[in-house]
Design a protein around this motif. Structure first.
Motif, short mmCIF file in Angstrom:
data_model
loop_
_atom_site.label_atom_id
_atom_site.label_comp_id
_atom_site.label_asym_id
_atom_site.label_seq_id
_atom_site.Cartn_x
_atom_site.Cartn_y
_atom_site.Cartn_z
N ARG A 8 -23.87 36.10 -6.59
CA ARG A 8 -22.71 35.20 -6.67
C ARG A 8 -21.87 35.24 -5.40
N ILE A 9 -22.19 36.16 -4.50
CA ILE A 9 -21.43 36.29 -3.26
C ILE A 9 -22.39 36.20 -2.08
N GLY A 10 -22.29 35.15 -1.30
CA GLY A 10 -23.16 35.00 -0.13
C GLY A 10 -22.62 35.82 1.01
N MET A 11 -23.54 36.32 1.88
CA MET A 11 -23.05 37.12 3.00
C MET A 11 -23.80 36.75 4.27
N VAL A 12 -23.03 36.65 5.36
CA VAL A 12 -23.59 36.32 6.67
C VAL A 12 -23.24 37.47 7.62
N PHE A 13 -24.25 37.92 8.37
CA PHE A 13 -24.09 39.14 9.16
C PHE A 13 -23.96 38.85 10.65
N GLN A 14 -23.41 39.83 11.35
CA GLN A 14 -23.28 39.70 12.79
C GLN A 14 -24.65 39.51 13.46
N GLN A 15 -25.64 40.27 12.98
CA GLN A 15 -26.97 40.22 13.62
C GLN A 15 -27.93 39.26 12.91
N PHE A 16 -27.42 38.31 12.16
CA PHE A 16 -28.18 37.27 11.43
C PHE A 16 -29.05 37.86 10.33
N ASN A 17 -29.90 38.86 10.71
CA ASN A 17 -30.78 39.50 9.74
C ASN A 17 -31.67 38.52 8.99
N LEU A 18 -32.17 37.50 9.70
CA LEU A 18 -33.19 36.65 9.08
C LEU A 18 -34.46 37.47 8.94
N PHE A 19 -35.32 37.05 7.99
CA PHE A 19 -36.58 37.77 7.80
C PHE A 19 -37.61 37.25 8.80
N PRO A 20 -37.98 38.07 9.80
CA PRO A 20 -38.79 37.55 10.91
C PRO A 20 -40.22 37.20 10.51
N HIS A 21 -40.69 37.75 9.38
CA HIS A 21 -42.08 37.47 8.99
C HIS A 21 -42.18 36.21 8.14
N LYS A 22 -41.07 35.53 7.94
CA LYS A 22 -41.10 34.31 7.15
C LYS A 22 -40.57 33.14 7.99
N THR A 23 -41.01 31.93 7.62
CA THR A 23 -40.49 30.77 8.35
C THR A 23 -39.04 30.54 7.95
N VAL A 24 -38.42 29.63 8.70
CA VAL A 24 -37.02 29.29 8.43
C VAL A 24 -36.87 28.82 6.98
N ALA A 25 -37.75 27.92 6.54
CA ALA A 25 -37.64 27.39 5.17
C ALA A 25 -37.87 28.50 4.15
N GLU A 26 -38.82 29.38 4.44
CA GLU A 26 -39.09 30.48 3.51
C GLU A 26 -37.91 31.44 3.43
N ASN A 27 -37.23 31.64 4.56
CA ASN A 27 -36.03 32.47 4.55
C ASN A 27 -35.02 31.93 3.55
N VAL A 28 -34.88 30.61 3.55
CA VAL A 28 -33.87 29.99 2.69
C VAL A 28 -34.34 29.93 1.24
N SER A 29 -35.66 29.76 1.05
CA SER A 29 -36.15 29.53 -0.32
C SER A 29 -36.54 30.81 -1.06
N LEU A 30 -36.63 31.93 -0.31
CA LEU A 30 -37.13 33.16 -0.94
C LEU A 30 -36.36 33.54 -2.21
N ALA A 31 -35.04 33.59 -2.09
CA ALA A 31 -34.23 34.00 -3.25
C ALA A 31 -34.30 32.95 -4.36
N LEU A 32 -34.43 31.67 -3.97
CA LEU A 32 -34.55 30.61 -4.99
C LEU A 32 -35.80 30.80 -5.81
N ARG A 33 -36.88 31.15 -5.12
CA ARG A 33 -38.15 31.32 -5.84
C ARG A 33 -38.15 32.60 -6.67
N LYS A 34 -37.73 33.69 -6.06
CA LYS A 34 -37.90 34.99 -6.71
C LYS A 34 -36.76 35.34 -7.67
#
Lengths: 245, 254
Positions: A83-109
């Motif tokens: 319920r609380i989104g968080m954005v970090f200084q170092q982005f912390n995107l998941f490098p092994h996933k595509t941009v779309a997968e980064n965004v959709s991972l939590a939606l799917r799982k």
């Protein structure tokens, strides 16, 4: 015309120690629904830790956290963080996933959406941050500013009631800061409830509804931006402002 | 010239090699691969368990993993194989009636491989930045899901080269199981070469065995280099200009 499921958030008398290091010494912070609270202060003042305590990435030693007026300390912390989104200084995107997968991972799982629907929603979020055309790129192939906007889309995809920004522009090259700040400003104007830990005094002054100045693990001063920036009451805030402005 | 002839005849007697080659390829090669691949796969599974235990927040689990690793990494392969193979052999024979030494050989190789592979996985998992776990947990994933979906996949990717190296070691170590006594159809590359060398008094069959091993391991070594390279260059430095300042927020305002 708020499109967000925004809620109010309150931290009450929050304490946290790491061993003998008393990082938070009784912090009170209240963010009204649909408003933006910025938290400023010198490095090591406990600002980033405060965010992590308020979404229970770190459990407070003492105090209470209220979301929409209800204590969430007894809830499942994983559900609270959805319920609380968080954005970090170092982005912390998941490098092994595509941009779309980064965004959709939590939606799917976590939201258990089917793959196509999760991707469709991810693309919609990417559209909002102007990066739909990068959907199938890897994070490493994006600029810092683009990565941070993807990180914002990733957090927004979960339709959070509150958004945390932890020095979201501090790691960016100066010319990329503007884009991310513009996006954060849009979110604030659209009625997202936000807690923004920042060194961007311009953003703090012009966009936030309240400003909290922290130093040494306590709130030294807080109030509307006009008051904080033009009429600081304490010597510590005066000193801090003269250093950063 | 006589000395040179002698050497050539000892090591490169083509006829002796040709004689042993069919058996080496049809019997030895499959047996070596069965041993190495089974122990490799099982070792990866057990190794992952050890790595997850070794990075756990629970101290007893970390200790268990540590003790296991110290033991099976610190004792020579030949000792483990003999202890497991000869020690448990009679038990297996009594309980199952089987005298096939392969299951125990694979078991012994697995126990040792797991110790190394566990350390490889652990170093990979621990090399993943703390922020990855934090970001995943901030999205609402549990510790277990975060490890499974975000941290471990990245960790494994980083240690693929080391993992292939471990598999090469396993191919070579599989030769040690000749100590357990193998019937003709169970012999692997080394044992077949060694038998032929003993029977003919000529080392050429053993040299043929060496070539067979090289045939397996050299391509793998190059695979390591290839993976290593790709992991390094798979993240191109090319960065596009930030095309966005103007685009931003366009959608958010609608």
């Amino acid at each position: 015309m708020s499109e967000f499921a925004a809620g109010s958030l309150t931290g009450k008398n929050l304490h946290l120690s790491f061993g003998s290091n008393h990082v938070l010494r009784g912090i009170d912070l209240h963010v009204e629904q649909g408003t933006t609270a910025s938290v400023i202060g010198p490095s090591g003042s406990g600002k980033s830790t405060l965010l992590r305590v308020m979404n229970r990435l770190i459990e407070p030693d003492q105090g209470d956290i209220l979301l929409d007026g209800r204590s969430v300390l007894k809830d499942n912390p994983d559900e609270l963080r959805q319920r609380i989104g968080m954005v970090f200084q170092q982005f912390n995107l998941f490098p092994h996933k595509t941009v779309a997968e980064n965004v959709s991972l939590a939606l799917r799982k976590l939201r258990k959406l089917p793959a196509e629907q999760a991707r469709a929603e991810a693309l919609e979020q990417l559209d909002l941050v102007g990066l739909r055309h990068k959907a199938d790129a890897r994070p490493a192939n994006l600029s810092g500013g683009q990565q941070q906007r993807v990180a914002i889309a990733r957090a927004l995809a979960m339709k959070p009631e509150v958004m945390f920004f932890d020095e979201a522009t501090s790691a960016l090259d100066p010319e990329l800061v503007k884009g991310v700040l513009a996006l954060m400003t849009d979110l604030a104007r659209d009625g997202m409830t936000m807690v923004v830990v920042t060194h961007e005094m311009g953003f703090s002054r012009n966009v936030s509804d309240t400003v909290t100045f922290m130093d040494g693990g306590v709130v030294v001063e807080s109030g509307p931006p006009e008051q904080i920036f033009t009429d600081p009451q304490t010597e510590r805030l005066q000193g801090f402002l003269s250093d950063v402005l | 010239m006589d000395a040179l002839d002698q050497l050539v005849k000892t090591f490169f007697d083509w006829e002796a090699m040709a004689a042993v080659l069919p058996k080496m390829i049809t019997v030895g090669l499959p047996n070596t691969l069965i041993l190495a691949v089974s122990a490799g796969v099982l070792g990866c599974i057990l190794g992952m368990v050890l790595a997850v235990m070794g990075t756990s927040r629970l101290t007893p689990l970390r200790w268990l993993s540590r003790i296991y690793t110290d033991i099976f990494r610190g004792v020579p392969a030949i000792v483990i194989i003999l202890l497991i193979g000869l020690g448990l052999g009679p038990v297996v024979r009594v309980t199952t009636g089987s005298t096939n030494p392969f299951p125990l050989a694979i078991f012994a190789l697995t126990l040792m491989a797991a110790a190394y592979i566990g350390e490889i996985f652990r170093s990979g998992i621990q090399s993943v930045e703390k922020g990855q776990l934090e970001a995943s947990r901030a999205l609402g994933f549990s510790y277990g899901s975060s490890m499974r979906l975000v941290v471990i996949p990245q960790g494994i990717r980083r240690v693929l080269p080391a993992l292939v190296n471990q598999f090469i070691a396993l191919i070579k170590d599989s030769s040690l199981i000749y100590l357990l006594g193998l019937i003709a159809s169970q012999r692997e590359i080394f044992r077949i070469g060694n038998d032929a060398a003993a029977n003919t008094g000529n080392l050429s069959p053993l040299v043929a065995a060496a070539f067979m091993y090289l045939l397996l391991t050299v391509p793998l070594t190059h695979l390591v280099n290839y993976i290593d390279n790709r992991l390094r260059t798979g993240r191109p430095e090319k960065r596009q200009p930030d095309d966005a300042a103007a685009l931003i927020g366009k959608g958010a305002q609608q």
